[in-house]
Enzyme design. Structure first.
Site, PDB file in Angstrom:
ATOM      1  N   TYR A   1      46.849  13.846  35.068  1.00 57.20           N
ATOM      2  CA  TYR A   1      45.892  13.225  35.990  1.00 57.20           C
ATOM      3  C   TYR A   1      44.496  13.098  35.386  1.00 57.20           C
ATOM      4  O   TYR A   1      43.506  13.261  36.099  1.00 57.20           O
ATOM      5  CB  TYR A   1      45.860  14.022  37.295  1.00 57.20           C
ATOM      6  CG  TYR A   1      47.135  13.828  38.107  1.00 57.20           C
ATOM      7  CD1 TYR A   1      47.244  12.790  39.031  1.00 57.20           C
ATOM      8  CD2 TYR A   1      48.235  14.653  37.925  1.00 57.20           C
ATOM      9  CE1 TYR A   1      48.410  12.584  39.754  1.00 57.20           C
ATOM     10  CE2 TYR A   1      49.410  14.462  38.643  1.00 57.20           C
ATOM     11  CZ  TYR A   1      49.490  13.428  39.559  1.00 57.20           C
ATOM     12  OH  TYR A   1      50.645  13.216  40.282  1.00 57.20           O
TER      13      TYR A   1
ATOM     14  N   GLU B   1      54.461  11.920  36.194  1.00 57.09           N
ATOM     15  CA  GLU B   1      53.428  11.734  37.220  1.00 57.09           C
ATOM     16  C   GLU B   1      52.143  11.302  36.546  1.00 57.09           C
ATOM     17  O   GLU B   1      51.759  11.856  35.504  1.00 57.09           O
ATOM     18  CB  GLU B   1      53.144  13.035  38.003  1.00 57.09           C
ATOM     19  CG  GLU B   1      54.173  13.368  39.050  1.00 57.09           C
ATOM     20  CD  GLU B   1      53.792  14.581  39.905  1.00 57.09           C
ATOM     21  OE1 GLU B   1      52.583  14.857  40.077  1.00 57.09           O
ATOM     22  OE2 GLU B   1      54.726  15.245  40.386  1.00 57.09           O
TER      23      GLU B   1
ATOM     24  N   ASP C   1      52.177  20.152  47.828  1.00 57.63           N
ATOM     25  CA  ASP C   1      51.376  19.419  48.820  1.00 57.63           C
ATOM     26  C   ASP C   1      52.180  18.678  49.884  1.00 57.63           C
ATOM     27  O   ASP C   1      51.651  18.361  50.936  1.00 57.63           O
ATOM     28  CB  ASP C   1      50.373  18.474  48.138  1.00 57.63           C
ATOM     29  CG  ASP C   1      50.992  17.224  47.540  1.00 57.63           C
ATOM     30  OD1 ASP C   1      52.209  17.222  47.279  1.00 57.63           O
ATOM     31  OD2 ASP C   1      50.262  16.235  47.326  1.00 57.63           O
TER      32      ASP C   1
ATOM     33  N   GLU D   1      56.355  21.453  37.788  1.00 59.29           N
ATOM     34  CA  GLU D   1      55.044  22.078  37.622  1.00 59.29           C
ATOM     35  C   GLU D   1      55.059  23.594  37.775  1.00 59.29           C
ATOM     36  O   GLU D   1      54.266  24.164  38.530  1.00 59.29           O
ATOM     37  CB  GLU D   1      54.038  21.435  38.588  1.00 59.29           C
ATOM     38  CG  GLU D   1      53.839  19.955  38.309  1.00 59.29           C
ATOM     39  CD  GLU D   1      52.806  19.279  39.195  1.00 59.29           C
ATOM     40  OE1 GLU D   1      52.466  19.854  40.245  1.00 59.29           O
ATOM     41  OE2 GLU D   1      52.347  18.186  38.838  1.00 59.29           O
TER      42      GLU D   1
END
Ligand code: CKX
Length: 601
Positions: free
Chosen positions: A474, A512, A167, A418
């Site tokens: 997340y 994260e 991103d 990732e």
């Protein structure tokens, strides 16, 4: 290729490093005409641009911001006559993502990979006591063999556009300082250090590589002039009596001086600042100097207004001050090796660093943040392009470790971010990358990779490679967010229970977790994107972390808001920062300060 390109340029008795930073001539090459038109002999236009910086955010039109392809840089550099007889080189801190360098119209070097230094040795071509023309063609296209990975699309209007598999904005250009350096023909090429303790003393095992056979001496100084140890030979062990160990918030550094000698004459001299510490994994603990540490801090980006990913000493200083203020002790260089100066500053401040190579996007997806919880598989590691990617990746791992191996602040290597790990095809790839890191690092630091939410206890084929698990999670944001947060907490605990059941006997670090937050948004009761929700989300995550003894750290995503590719899920950037892009605290910063300053170990 190992040359002295990885040694940080310094002035010593035998070396000089002169900054080439400043305004360089600049030209985009959308039509790919530069090579045919011989722009290496001089650019046709008159535009100039600062180096170092990303080129994208200076201009007011979109075509410049989004430019994908070749951009040309040109400057003239004066080479002093007294350097004749020595080697002369131009050292680029980095060029994102690849570059060709010409000096006086002659091709000197091509380099692939955007976040590590490289050297154009120009001794044979350079004119002394004269100006020399330096031209760099920098290309910022992404593809499936580049590190990082992505695609380059051609729009209907013919414009090329980078489509990253990540991103963060594809900032590019000459992002870091460029230096003209000179050093002797017979020179010091590399230094490796390994530290152990023996009672109150330290044993520093060193290995020096040189290009010749003259004898080598090494000396260690405490402060500027107090010599406390010395040795001769390219390899040996120095005893540092009553060592002042390098530690968190106590970045004590010694000066390490190496010389190549010919009788009484110094052929070459180099010095470095070294912190003496050990780092190990024992069961579920991370040990610094034998003491268990809990990592508190951030995933970061090199990202700021106007200069984008460009070197910015002021921003670096501010970031470290904010980290000290909030009680952080660690950051991860997500998602690429940062400029060398930040590691030097972290060495001095006593801040731990997880050093990450730019292997991001090894999961074929333009929105992996949305797909992370869907379990979608992309067979990334089955592609015929994998051998070429692996070759680039291995080179970047080797160069990163060669560059950063002597920094006390670097406590671990993060070798991928990732990637897809649910396909057995990933395993041989991981095997080679992890073996390379082990082989390249004399200190054998722990190795890890950041695991996307799809990489779960039941399906991840690659976690056994990690010395500690790095989880990017997340729950409560990309999945089960807002009113579903209590389900998120249950799902989070369920996953951790499954890791616990595996009895890995390894630490788990959250590399994260985070929630996008608009600093202008308050809402009682909270909603997603409000400052209140960010804290509620963080409290939930911390409740979970605090209930599992194998959790050895929390690095929230992200230190500061950062620029991303535009889209309906990004409001002019990723807003998960605990600080704004201008490095001002959101409410969550005060919440962290309370949590992290309770115990400053
Ligand atoms: N992790 C589910 C990689 C970071 C992104 C972060 C985000 C993702 C999340 C993946 O580079 O910024 O989407 O906030």
């Amino acid at each position: 290729m190992k040359t002295c390109q990885m040694l940080y340029p310094r002035d010593t008795a035998t070396r000089r490093a002169v900054s080439m930073d400043g305004m360089w001539r600049f030209q985009t090459d959308g039509q790919q005409e530069g090579r045919d038109e011989h722009w290496m002999d001089g650019l046709p236009g008159t535009d100039t641009i600062p180096v170092p910086a990303s080129f994208q955010d200076f201009y007011t039109d979109k075509d410049m911001r989004e430019f994908t392809g070749d951009v040309w840089y040109e400057t003239d550099v004066f080479v002093p006559g007294e350097w004749e007889g020595q080697e002369v080189a131009i050292r680029f801190g980095c060029a994102a993502h690849r570059a060709e360098v010409y000096v006086n119209g002659v091709h000197m070097i091509s380099h692939e990979g955007g976040f590590l230094p490289f050297l154009a040795v120009v001794t044979k071509i350079v004119r002394y006591n004269a100006f020399n023309k330096v031209v760099a063609v920098v290309n910022n296209e992404l593809n499936v063999t580049s590190i990082p990975c992505g695609e380059t699309k051609v729009l209907g209007n013919g414009k090329k556009m980078a489509h990253p598999y990540f991103d963060f904005f594809n900032y590019s250009g000459l992002l870091r300082p460029v230096k003209l350096i000179t050093y002797p023909k017979e020179h010091i090429e590399d230094l490796s250090l390994v530290h152990t303790f023996q009672g109150a003393d330290a044993l520093v095992h060193y290995q020096v590589e040189t290009t010749g056979e003259h004898p080598v001496t090494v000396e260690v100084f405490d402060g500027l002039s107090e010599k406390i140890a010395s040795c001769t030979g390219k390899e040996g062990t120095l005893v540092i009596p009553h060592v002042h160990k390098w530690d968190i918030r106590d970045g004590y550094l010694y000066r390490f001086v190496i010389r190549i000698m010919d009788e009484e004459t110094v052929i070459d001299e180099y010095h470095d600042y070294i912190g003496i510490r050990t780092i190990q994994i024992r069961g579920t603990e991370i040990l610094l100097n034998g003491r268990s540490v809990y990592l508190k801090g951030f995933g970061k980006h090199e990202d700021s207004d106007i200069v984008g990913r460009g070197f910015n000493m002021g921003v670096m200083k501010r970031d470290l001050e904010c980290m000290k203020w909030i009680g952080a002790n660690c950051f991860r260089t997500s998602h690429y090796p940062y400029s060398e100066e930040i590691y030097q500053m972290a060495d001095r401040e006593g801040i731990l660093v997880i050093d990450e190579v730019a292997a991001v996007g090894l999961f074929k997806s333009l929105m992996n943040f949305m797909e992370a919880s869907t379990g979608r598989e992309t067979a990334f590691f089955q592609a015929p392009t994998i051998p070429a990617l692996l070759e680039n990746h291995l080179q970047c791992v080797e160069d990163m470790i060669c560059r950063d191996k002597n920094h006390a602040c670097v406590i671990a290597w993060s070798l991928l971010n990732e990637p897809e790990t649910t396909d057995a095809a990933a395993v041989p790839y991981f095997e080679k990358i992890f073996a390379k890191a082990h082989e390249a690092d004399p200190q054998k630091r722990p190795r890890t990779f950041a695991m996307i939410m799809n990489s779960l206890p039941h399906n991840c084929k690659c976690y056994p490679f990690s010395d500690f698990l790095s989880l990017n999670r997340y729950y409560g944001w990309y999945m089960l967010g807002g009113y579903e947060i209590s389900d998120a907490e249950n799902a989070f605990r369920k996953e951790l229970d499954a890791w616990e059941a595996k009895e890995l006997d390894k630490p788990v670090v959250f590399t994260e977790y985070g929630a996008d937050t608009n600093p202008a948004e308050h809402k009682l009761p909270s909603v997603m994107w409000s400052q209140e929700y960010q804290i509620e989300y963080l409290e939930m995550c911390h409740r979970v972390f605090d209930s599992y003894p194998f959790v050895a750290g929390e690095l929230v995503w992200n230190f500061a808001d950062f620029q991303t590719t535009e889209g309906i899920l990004r409001m002019n950037g990723n807003k998960k920062g605990i600080f704004t892009r201008q490095r001002q605290p959101k409410m969550a910063a005060y919440y962290y300060k309370k949590r992290w300053t309770k115990d400053l170990s």
